[in-house]
Structures are given as C-alpha cells and as structure tokens.
Scaffold this motif. Structure first.
Motif, mmCIF file in Angstrom:
data_model
loop_
_atom_site.group_PDB
_atom_site.id
_atom_site.type_symbol
_atom_site.label_atom_id
_atom_site.label_comp_id
_atom_site.label_asym_id
_atom_site.label_seq_id
_atom_site.Cartn_x
_atom_site.Cartn_y
_atom_site.Cartn_z
ATOM 1 N N THR A 94 0.815 -1.138 0.090
ATOM 2 C CA THR A 94 0.046 -0.080 0.105
ATOM 3 C C THR A 94 0.726 1.144 -0.105
ATOM 4 O OG1 THR A 94 -1.763 -1.258 1.222
ATOM 5 C CG2 THR A 94 -1.929 1.338 1.399
ATOM 6 N N THR A 148 -4.462 4.560 0.103
ATOM 7 C CA THR A 148 -5.351 4.441 -0.994
ATOM 8 C C THR A 148 -4.867 3.774 -1.904
ATOM 9 O OG1 THR A 148 -5.187 6.468 -1.990
ATOM 10 C CG2 THR A 148 -7.018 6.324 -0.088
ATOM 11 N N ASP A 149 -3.740 3.951 -2.542
ATOM 12 C CA ASP A 149 -3.157 3.373 -3.730
ATOM 13 C C ASP A 149 -2.338 1.908 -3.454
ATOM 14 O OD1 ASP A 149 -3.766 5.049 -5.991
ATOM 15 O OD2 ASP A 149 -2.711 6.378 -4.804
#
Length: 181
Positions: free
Chosen positions: A115, A120-121
């Motif tokens: 991560t 979030t990505d």
C-alpha cells in the motif's frame, strides 16, 4: 668529548621524547563518521528476517507491467511498461534456527498487497516463492536444519504495476509460518 656510553642513552632519550610527542599530537585532517551497531540474540526455534523483499525503484510508463525478483538468484527483471531504475532491490532472506537435523515445514502466502503511504493506492505481489540455494519451492518447503540446526532461505515474487501507478513508497507485510516437527 662524550663517550659511546654517554651518547647512546642520550640518543635513546631524545628518540623517546620525539616518539611520545608524535603519538600525542592531534591528527591534522581527522574525520569522524557515525555507524550503527546491531545484534540479534537467537533462541532455539527462531526465524530471523535478514533482508526484506525489495523491488527497488521503478518507473511506470502508462502501460501496465511487472517487476520480478527471482528467489533462486535474486535477479530483477521487468515486463510491459515498467522501467527499472537504480535503488536497492533483492530477494528476502531468512534464517531458521532449531535443533540439529530437525525437520521444519515452511510456508508463505502466494500473494500479498503493498500500500502507498497515502493509504489508498495499492499494488499486488503474486507468484511469491521460497528458495534455497538455486532452487524454487513455490510457497511451501519441508527441510532439514542440518547438523548446526540452521536453514537459510530466500523469498521472491512478482510486483504488478498499473500503467498509471501513483508515484511514491509502497509497503506491506507477509507472514512466514515455520512448523518444527
């Protein structure tokens, strides 16, 4: 005029004073550097992570691709739109400690997620494998610890990179399970 018996003690005395003066003089170009020290105490039936699985610095190009770390030899290769850049890269390295000639079963997951620091990505690592020497055992191996009670192994895998992957640091963890039989 001085005799040899008088000259030699005086000469030795002068040389000693000169030697003491030279050893106590500060170095003109002295430099200092900091270094870290590290020690790990190992108990019986232990697993020690020596090096993390590192894919290094990569450059996405708008086309999906992957980076592969070979568990057998540590080679790093890329496919698709990924360009390899400099930076530390290499297979994970572990040492298993136990009793002499003890049998162990070692397993890891076949995949994991890393991560981005933004939370979030993500990127997926699959094709994870355990290796020992020039061998690839996939995600499970049964082995002997040998007469010294030591078994060294490596971990590799494939990092899947989207074409528009967000730049930055990605990290994650996986669990290695060792059963002592």
């Amino acid at each position: 005029m001085m005799t040899r018996d008088q000259i030699i003690p005086r000469l030795i005395g002068c040389l000693l004073i000169l030697l003491i003066g030279m050893t106590s003089a500060p170095a003109v170009f002295a430099q200092t550097a900091d270094a870290n020290g590290r020690a790990v105490t190992i108990g019986p039936l232990s697993v020690v992570n020596i090096a993390d699985l590192e894919f290094g610095n990569i450059i996405p190009s708008g086309v999906p691709g992957s980076v592969f770390i070979d568990t057998r030899n540590g080679n790093r290769t890329s496919t698709g739109g990924v360009t390899l850049a400099s930076g530390a890269a290499g297979r994970g390295n572990f040492i298993i400690y136990g009793g002499p000639n003890q049998i162990v079963e070692i397993s890891i997951p076949g995949s994991m997620t890393v991560t981005h620091t933004n939370g979030t990505d993500n990127m997926n690592i699959d094709r994870m494998a355990i290796g020992n020497g020039n061998r690839n055992f996939r995600t499970f191996v049964r082995g002997f610890l040998g007469t010294l009670g030591i078994y060294q192994l490596t971990v590799g895998g494939r990092l899947n990179v989207d074409g528009d992957q967000e730049a930055g640091l990605y990290s994650g963890t996986f669990v290695m399970t060792v059963d002592y039989l």
